[in-house]
Design an enzyme around this catalytic site. Structure first.
Site, PDB file in Angstrom:
ATOM      1  N   GLN A  40       0.838  -1.203   0.000  1.00 33.43           N
ATOM      2  CA  GLN A  40       0.000   0.000   0.000  1.00 33.43           C
ATOM      3  C   GLN A  40       0.871   1.250   0.000  1.00 33.43           C
ATOM      4  O   GLN A  40       2.084   1.176   0.201  1.00 33.43           O
ATOM      5  CB  GLN A  40      -0.892  -0.016   1.252  1.00 33.43           C
ATOM      6  CG  GLN A  40      -0.102  -0.129   2.553  1.00 33.43           C
ATOM      7  CD  GLN A  40      -0.838  -0.851   3.673  1.00 33.43           C
ATOM      8  OE1 GLN A  40      -2.042  -1.007   3.612  1.00 33.43           O
ATOM      9  NE2 GLN A  40      -0.126  -1.289   4.689  1.00 33.43           N
ATOM     10  N   ASP A 164      -6.514  -5.648  14.814  1.00 36.53           N
ATOM     11  CA  ASP A 164      -6.460  -4.186  14.654  1.00 36.53           C
ATOM     12  C   ASP A 164      -6.201  -3.900  13.177  1.00 36.53           C
ATOM     13  O   ASP A 164      -5.103  -3.559  12.776  1.00 36.53           O
ATOM     14  CB  ASP A 164      -5.334  -3.637  15.540  1.00 36.53           C
ATOM     15  CG  ASP A 164      -5.230  -2.132  15.459  1.00 36.53           C
ATOM     16  OD1 ASP A 164      -6.073  -1.498  14.815  1.00 36.53           O
ATOM     17  OD2 ASP A 164      -4.273  -1.584  16.030  1.00 36.53           O
TER      18      ASP A 164
END
Ligand code: SAM
Length: 280
Positions: A40, A164
């Site tokens: 990313q 998370d």
């Protein structure tokens, strides 16, 4: 490399594309660091109102202003329900804020932090210390790999697993699938429990409902709780807990150093508004 910063009337703005009809904009002082990793676009920016922020593929993940709310809620709630969390796993969490909270528990002997993208951890430790605290506790093992592959090989190993994750697109998409929660179930000890962020009750009802349905089918106990986190779309966020055994907050005093969570909140966060009850 993609440019996520727009110039509007000579000022720098980060414009987050949330949904087809919703964009959230932050005025930016400067880009502190950016990198196109294998997974990313990773960026740390300094914003006017929220301070330094971690941004992945143009989406704000955590900020110096309100990151503590999310990080405290995703850690202190499960760790106040499990009475003896020795082995803990965090999947994702590259900003290290959740790991920092877990380290406040002396009972925790080891924390595996399985983050797919090493650059998120590197940038957060270097440029986002308000959140990461430049975490260096020897109980933390950083493992840079896919969280799904990691849990697939574990059996009866962890007391608490904290998912998370970023939003259910890109590398985190499968972290919202029932098949993943099933692997987590097997990786947990027989009295283990897990928690995950389950998105906005207002804007992502399908994700929240599906997560609750999946955990309800797998675990003996499933509980939803919420918090107000201004950075996340809608400002109102949900977390879902799945537990094989423990399901009540057992502490009668809360003595950790925190900015958001306290004893009253450990209990009140489970009070759900009427519309949420219809979805879970
Ligand atoms: N608190 C934030 C929020 O709710 O937006 C997100 C925390 S953290 C930055 C999310 C992390 O999950 C990211 O650093 C991302 O690289 C990581 N991640 C995404 N998919 C993953 C996977 N399959 N395995 C491990 N980590 C993953």
């Amino acid at each position: 490399m993609e440019n996520y910063i727009q110039q509007i009337n000579g000022e720098k703005w980060l414009v987050e594309d949330e949904k087809e009809n919703l964009k959230i904009s932050y005025r930016i002082k400067e880009v502190i660091a950016e990198k196109q990793s294998d997974f990313q676009h990773v960026m740390i920016v300094d914003s006017y109102d929220f301070g330094r922020m971690l941004v992945l593929d143009g989406v704000v993940q955590t900020t110096s202003l309100d990151g503590h709310i999310y990080n405290e809620m995703i850690t202190h709630i499960p760790l106040s329900i499990h009475p003896n969390p020795k082995n803990v796993l965090i999947i994702g969490g590259g900003d290290c804020g959740a790991a920092r909270e877990v380290m406040k528990y002396d009972q925790v002997q080891s924390l595996d932090m399985v983050e797919i993208d090493e650059w998120v951890v590197r940038f957060s430790k270097e440029h986002l210390r308000a959140i990461s605290g430049n975490l260096s506790d020897p109980r933390v093992n950083f493992l840079y790999q896919d969280g799904i592959a990691h849990v697939a090989h574990k059996r009866n190993h962890y007391d608490v697993i904290i998912v998370d994750s970023s939003d259910p697109i890109g590398p985190a998409e499968q972290l919202f699938e029932k098949s993943f929660y099933q692997k987590i179930y097997h990786a947990l000890k027989e009295d283990g429990l897990m928690v995950c962020q389950s998105q906005s009750p207002l804007l992502h009802q399908k994700v929240m409902s599906k997560t609750n349905e999946s955990l309800g089918e797998l675990f003996a106990h499933r509980k939803l709780y919420t918090a107000t986190i201004p950075t996340y779309p809608g400002g109102f966020w949900s977390f879902t807990l799945g537990s094989k055994k423990y399901h009540e907050v057992y502490v009668d005093a809360f003595e950790k150093e925190t900015k958001y969570v306290n004893l009253e909140l450990l209990h009140s966060c489970f009070q759900l508004s009427e519309f949420i009850k219809k979805y879970v």
